[in-house]
Design an enzyme around this catalytic site. Structure first.
Site, PDB file in Angstrom:
ATOM      1  NE  ARG A  28      -2.415  -1.317  11.582  1.00  0.00           N
ATOM      2  CZ  ARG A  28      -3.325  -0.527  11.046  1.00  0.00           C
ATOM      3  NH1 ARG A  28      -4.582  -0.641  11.405  1.00  0.00           N
ATOM      4  NH2 ARG A  28      -2.956   0.378  10.164  1.00  0.00           N
ATOM      5  CD  GLU A  60      -1.584   2.869   4.162  1.00  0.00           C
ATOM      6  OE1 GLU A  60      -2.181   3.966   4.238  1.00  0.00           O
ATOM      7  OE2 GLU A  60      -2.127   1.772   4.379  1.00  0.00           O
ATOM      8  CD  GLU A  67      -9.255  -1.035  10.633  1.00  0.00           C
ATOM      9  OE1 GLU A  67      -9.660   0.141  10.516  1.00  0.00           O
ATOM     10  OE2 GLU A  67      -9.039  -1.779   9.649  1.00  0.00           O
ATOM     11  NE  ARG A  95      -2.872   4.264  13.817  1.00  0.00           N
ATOM     12  CZ  ARG A  95      -3.904   4.497  12.999  1.00  0.00           C
ATOM     13  NH1 ARG A  95      -4.488   3.511  12.378  1.00  0.00           N
ATOM     14  NH2 ARG A  95      -4.346   5.713  12.841  1.00  0.00           N
ATOM     15  CG  HIS A  96      -0.680   3.156   8.344  1.00  0.00           C
ATOM     16  ND1 HIS A  96      -1.119   4.037   9.281  1.00  0.00           N
ATOM     17  CD2 HIS A  96      -1.787   2.608   7.774  1.00  0.00           C
ATOM     18  CE1 HIS A  96      -2.456   4.044   9.286  1.00  0.00           C
ATOM     19  NE2 HIS A  96      -2.883   3.177   8.385  1.00  0.00           N
ATOM     20  NE  ARG A 110      -3.897  -2.138   2.026  1.00  0.00           N
ATOM     21  CZ  ARG A 110      -5.010  -2.314   2.703  1.00  0.00           C
ATOM     22  NH1 ARG A 110      -5.377  -1.413   3.595  1.00  0.00           N
ATOM     23  NH2 ARG A 110      -5.763  -3.380   2.486  1.00  0.00           N
ATOM     24  CB  SER A 123     -11.507  -4.197   7.764  1.00  0.00           C
ATOM     25  OG  SER A 123     -11.333  -2.971   8.414  1.00  0.00           O
TER      26      SER A 123
HETATM   27  P1  ATP Z   1      -6.272   1.821   8.628  1.00  0.00           P
HETATM   28  O1  ATP Z   1      -7.594   2.545   8.547  1.00  0.00           O
HETATM   29  O2  ATP Z   1      -5.835   1.560  10.021  1.00  0.00           O
HETATM   30  O3  ATP Z   1      -5.218   2.451   7.773  1.00  0.00           O
HETATM   31  P2  ATP Z   1      -7.465   0.091   6.723  1.00  0.00           P
HETATM   32  O4  ATP Z   1      -8.880   0.117   7.160  1.00  0.00           O
HETATM   33  O5  ATP Z   1      -7.044   0.928   5.583  1.00  0.00           O
HETATM   34  O6  ATP Z   1      -6.505   0.395   7.983  1.00  0.00           O
HETATM   35  P3  ATP Z   1      -7.942  -2.560   5.765  1.00  0.00           P
HETATM   36  O7  ATP Z   1      -8.001  -2.359   4.309  1.00  0.00           O
HETATM   37  O8  ATP Z   1      -9.198  -2.666   6.525  1.00  0.00           O
HETATM   38  O9  ATP Z   1      -7.019  -1.400   6.407  1.00  0.00           O
HETATM   39  O10 ATP Z   1      -6.961  -3.809   6.030  1.00  0.00           O
HETATM   40  C1  ATP Z   1      -7.233  -4.832   6.976  1.00  0.00           C
HETATM   41  C2  ATP Z   1      -6.193  -4.843   8.060  1.00  0.00           C
HETATM   42  O11 ATP Z   1      -4.875  -4.910   7.526  1.00  0.00           O
HETATM   43  C3  ATP Z   1      -6.186  -3.598   8.934  1.00  0.00           C
HETATM   44  O12 ATP Z   1      -7.163  -3.681   9.927  1.00  0.00           O
HETATM   45  C4  ATP Z   1      -4.788  -3.630   9.482  1.00  0.00           C
HETATM   46  O13 ATP Z   1      -4.667  -4.540  10.565  1.00  0.00           O
HETATM   47  C5  ATP Z   1      -3.968  -4.188   8.329  1.00  0.00           C
HETATM   48  N1  ATP Z   1      -3.379  -3.099   7.539  1.00  0.00           N
HETATM   49  C6  ATP Z   1      -3.952  -2.378   6.572  1.00  0.00           C
HETATM   50  N2  ATP Z   1      -3.118  -1.478   6.040  1.00  0.00           N
HETATM   51  C7  ATP Z   1      -1.959  -1.628   6.678  1.00  0.00           C
HETATM   52  C8  ATP Z   1      -0.687  -0.985   6.583  1.00  0.00           C
HETATM   53  N3  ATP Z   1      -0.463  -0.030   5.712  1.00  0.00           N
HETATM   54  N4  ATP Z   1       0.297  -1.395   7.421  1.00  0.00           N
HETATM   55  C9  ATP Z   1       0.080  -2.388   8.307  1.00  0.00           C
HETATM   56  N5  ATP Z   1      -1.088  -3.028   8.435  1.00  0.00           N
HETATM   57  C10 ATP Z   1      -2.104  -2.661   7.646  1.00  0.00           C
HETATM   58 MG    MG Z   2     -10.160  -1.295   7.749  1.00  0.00          MG
END
Ligand code: ATP
Ligand code: MG
Length: 434
Positions: free
Chosen positions: A408, A213, A357, A219-220, A211, A360
């Protein structure tokens, strides 16, 4: 090497060969000690300068810390040795020399900043408390796999190079695939759903996701490991049951198999499996509860995402893991099903740790017409996802699932301040190597 013993397994009376890194050299004059470290622990090697072969003593004391040596000798009881035994060597062999200057002190006496540690991860993992994190991570993955098998899942592996993203374009890493644009996959979401519609029905995958980001946060990551679950013939509540089971299995596995690692991290006493059923608050209840804490500057209203601040206030109020269910349809992706009698509300859920979180998930939209309509509502072109939507015309059962971030899970389990502590070689805005 075949006949070498682990330092933790030798006992007085053994004649043994131990091999590992020189952790420390203590030269007291007539007598000197080399502390040798392997993956099971440390052992003292005694060198009596006047009584032992001079060349051997010189070899043993001539190496720099963190060199790799092999020592053969008698194991004797010695109360004053750190582990109650010591090796009285007959021979010492240097297998690999270490430079006198180390970029990082593996004994931990001199603390290093995180970037220095990550630049020298090999040396960093020689520290017990760092190695402990990765032993626990390994156990989490083992326990989770075993749990999935116990509930009838098949492990799958899906492509990481893809033609389209899962959740829109913003967080995609583009790559060039034989002259054409392709992307690194953000999630196995669509593939795992396709496998639910195959004869496999119930699947899981543990694999990397990518991703883009934009921001560095604690936490990312830009490359993370996701635990994905998807099952036919279950609804979102049954998917949450499996999610809870997975989390408990991970904690139980760590308690059963990682006692020493927990001890090293100073967590052996406090570490416990989260008890009781996790509360399942609807999004609406979550809003009311968080607003009632009075901790937020702005009152949250229907449609708002839970900010980091809101997550913390709610987490502190609840004091443990909890689910938030029934999210507004507009904040959840197209593949999540909405309630037929209330299309503003979706069957999506999140599992929250008080700090952040973790998961999801949701009941998925398995009806072709509704799925395609959902794509259009979110401004996505269903044509691009034809490989996916098409299969919903050939018998796609009702299904639900979720995705966890491994990092996480480990980070919250061990109360680590930064997600990078749980990844060997993290990828973030600053870091692409090693
Ligand atoms: P957040 O809102 O915290 O950025 P998200 O809702 O975008 O997360 P989801 O697409 O729901 O992330 O991904 C499912 C799970 O994968 C998340 O709950 C999290 O535990 C993990 N996750 C998602 N993106 C990341 C990231 N960039 N780094 C680490 N873990 C991630
Ligand atoms: Mg999510």
């Amino acid at each position: 090497m075949d006949n070498r013993s682990f330092t933790a397994n030798v006992s007085p009376g053994d004649e043994a060969t131990v091999a590992g890194w020189v952790h420390e050299i203590r030269d007291l004059g007539g007598i000197a000690f080399v502390i040798l470290r392997d993956r099971t622990g440390k052992i003292q090697v005694k060198l009596e300068k006047d009584e032992m072969d001079g060349e051997m003593v010189e070899t043993a004391l001539g190496v720099h810390r963190e060199s790799v040596i092999s020592v053969t000798g008698d194991v004797e009881a010695e109360d004053r040795a750190p582990t109650g035994v010591e090796v009285v060597p007959e021979s010492v062999e240097v297998l690999a020399e270490a430079d006198p200057e180390l970029p990082l002190d593996p004994s931990g006496k001199v603390e290093a900043e995180l970037p220095t540690r990550l630049d020298n991860r090999t040396l960093d993992l020689r520290k017990e408390e760092v190695k402990a994190i990765f032993e626990i991570r390994s156990e989490v993955l083992r326990a989770v796999r075993e749990y999935f098998r116990s509930v009838g899942c098949t492990e799958i592996n899906t492509p990481k190079i893809v033609a389209t993203g899962t959740e829109g374009g913003t967080e995609l890493f583009p790559i060039t695939y034989f002259g054409e644009e392709a992307f690194m996959n953000q999630s196995p979401q669509l593939f795992k759903q396709l496998m639910v519609g195959s004869g496999l029905e119930r699947v899981f995958e543990i694999g990397p996701i990518f991703r883009a980001e934009e921001h560095n946060t604690p936490r990312h990551l830009n490359e993370a490991t996701m635990i994905d679950f998807e099952s036919a013939f279950v609804d979102h509540h049954e998917a949450m049951d499996v999610c809870e089971g997975t989390l408990r299995a991970a904690y139980e596995g760590v308690i059963e198999s990682c006692e020493a690692a927990l001890e090293t991290l100073g967590m052996a006493e406090e570490f416990s499996v989260p008890q009781g059923e996790f509360p399942r608050l609807t999004y609406e209840e979550a809003l009311e509860r968080v607003n009632a804490t009075g901790e937020l500057d702005d009152v949250l209203v229907w449609g708002d995402d839970l900010s980091t601040e809101a997550e913390h206030a709610l987490g502190a109020d609840i004091g443990g893991h909890y689910f938030v269910t029934d999210w507004p349809a507009e904040v959840k992706p197209f593949y999540i099903q909405d309630y037929d009698d209330d299309p503003e509300v979706s069957k999506g859920f999140d599992l929250m740790h008080p700090r952040m979180e973790l998961v999801s998930g949701g009941q998925r939209e398995h009806r072709y017409e509704e799925l395609v309509a959902g794509f259009e509502e979110q401004g996505l072109d269903p044509e691009q996802f034809d490989y996916y939507t098409k299969m919903f015309r050939y018998g796609m059962p009702p299904h639900a699932g979720w995705a966890y971030g491994v990092e996480r899970l480990v980070m919250t389990m061990l109360d680590l301040p930064n997600i990078r502590e749980t990844v060997l070689f993290p990828r973030d805005r600053q870091r692409l190597s090693p």
